[in-house]
Design a protein around this motif. Sequence first.
Motif, PDB file in Angstrom:
ATOM      1  N   LEU A 189      -0.558  -8.508  -0.326  1.00 46.28           N
ATOM      2  CA  LEU A 189       0.159  -8.350  -1.594  1.00 46.28           C
ATOM      3  C   LEU A 189       1.314  -7.364  -1.482  1.00 46.28           C
TER       4      LEU A 189
ATOM      5  N   SER B  34       5.645  -5.869  -9.726  1.00 50.68           N
ATOM      6  CA  SER B  34       4.778  -5.974  -8.545  1.00 50.68           C
ATOM      7  C   SER B  34       3.414  -5.363  -8.818  1.00 50.68           C
TER       8      SER B  34
ATOM      9  N   TYR C 130       0.044  -7.608  -8.573  1.00 49.72           N
ATOM     10  CA  TYR C 130      -1.074  -7.119  -7.762  1.00 49.72           C
ATOM     11  C   TYR C 130      -2.361  -7.112  -8.583  1.00 49.72           C
TER      12      TYR C 130
ATOM     13  N   LEU D 286      -2.961  -0.381  -4.383  1.00 45.42           N
ATOM     14  CA  LEU D 286      -2.128  -0.432  -5.585  1.00 45.42           C
ATOM     15  C   LEU D 286      -1.372   0.879  -5.773  1.00 45.42           C
TER      16      LEU D 286
END
Length: 613
Positions: free
Chosen positions: A209, A334, A338, A368
């Motif tokens: 990711l 993003s 995620y 993250l």
Amino acid sequence: MRGIQGVLARRRTASETAVRRASASRFTAPEPAALRALVVGVAVVQSVVLGLLARRGYWLSDDLEFLVQGGRGFAPDELLTPVNDHIAPGLRFVYAAFAELAPLNWDFTVACRVLLQALAIALLGLLLLRLLGSTWWVLTGTVVYALTALSMPSFMSLSSGVNNLPAHVFSLLLLHATVDWSAGHRRRAVAYGPFSLLVSLACWEKSGLILVTALALALYLREPPLKLWLRRTWPYAAALTVPVVAFGILYAANGNPSDGRLPGFGTLVELAGRSFAVPVGALAGGPWTWTPSSGAFGLAEAPAVVVVLGGIVAAGLLATAWRRDRRALLLWASVGIYTLVTVLLVGYGRFALFGATFTVHHHYWSDLSIPLTLAVVLTARSVRLPPLVATGAMVAWTAAAIVSLVNFAQYWDDNPSRPYFTTLRAELDQAGPSVNLWDTRLPESLSIALSADPRVSPVLRTAGIPFQLQASSSEPRMVDDTGLIRPAHLTPWATAVMPPKKKGQICSVLLQGARTITLPLKATTAERPKAAWFLEVGHLSTREHTVAVELVGTDGRTVAVPAGSGAWPAGLANSYLGPTPATDLAAVRFRTTDPESNLCIGSVEVGLPQVSQ
């Protein structure tokens, strides 16, 4: 293009410049060399502190299981063995290295994690320095990334750390390569960007990711029109496609994906709410508190005030990005992508068995912290706040983050495996290599129900600790739940029904030649529970024999009984076998294939070892 710092400088508005000039006398931007030194200082101090906290804990069940598997070596088949439903050759390689270099040495693993953590923090800080130039926001972002509780549980737990820490390091290298490409250093970007992505995928496939963040960052740095930018960028995109395809082929050939299914729409909405609460809570230094029943597994239990405060911060930052630098919304997008992908993955593969548990398991949220930190810093740098207010906000967030870290460290400190293994190693050193042990399982506090092999013997073998396993030379002793080696006996749950002796015979059950004999079992109670059974077989022979033993369940299914110390000795002796896979009891079967066999079986007891009082 001459670097990236000039791009960001040109995007600053006149009002932003005025605010900076007004506060310049109080907060003069340091020199780049000084900022680098501060970034490295934060990296070293934070990683060492986490290392000291990690040292207060010890192995968890996954750690021990992976360490035993790592002891099988570096063969490709071993490295490509699925981890649950993952393909993680990087994890397998690290555990194989631990088993080879320092088996059952917790401090060695802590030192490795400290180095990786320091490297990740330094890479994040240097990335911000490349993006922002010489500004205190570089140090602020480094501290935010270093202290966020999103990644602390994945540092403490080794089985998470060997996934996530390399993923952090190599994901950040990919972002550095993206900046290099945008700055015109294209050969350098292609030289290490795809390789970094491949290593990251090999350690934790979900780290793929980071490509979303890389795309967001590349678009954030874009100067030419979109069509021209696409023509200039496609070679880099093609280079990054190579490791994705290569890892996809590897996964397709060796993976073991879960046969899951997505829960209903309403449940997915609920899971999404719980999931978005994780990054939102992190904006307030959350989660502050953790689920006590989870021990050291990193399940968050954030109070509502954390989510509310984090939501206020998120709303303020998003509004600022919309008004002052809309390209920063790319980084926020993003973060959202995620989170949504994680919800779908966890919902598909884990919800049926674990419910909503993994939506708040920080193992799944560690990386993250990279896009979230970038989104926060690239947005907050445009916020107009008096210096004292900005400093107070940073101090408040830092204090909240420290509360989260300290509370987690308290649960981690309660890990019972350190005193267990400390006691066990001391006991084994005192008893010597001839100590004879029942092959019992690790304590419930150290091995979860899903462990494939929770026995103590594979761990001791991997660590290179000498001992005997269920040898016939003496009655085996038992390792209790505290790590003490104590005298033990087999408490029988069933005994074999022996046929009557024929006239002139001294043995009622005689294995002569290649033969199979099945004896019914008489339970000592009316219950016939399922368990991992042990056997004690009394026998007489003139030489060593190899005998295959099986337990037959009430449904006719058979399970093999492990042979313990191997061949049955000559003379009058007892052989100790087990443990079996969990099964119920109906009969026991003996089989020999040697035509020269001549073995008398005198008694058979099936039960469980217990410490003698």
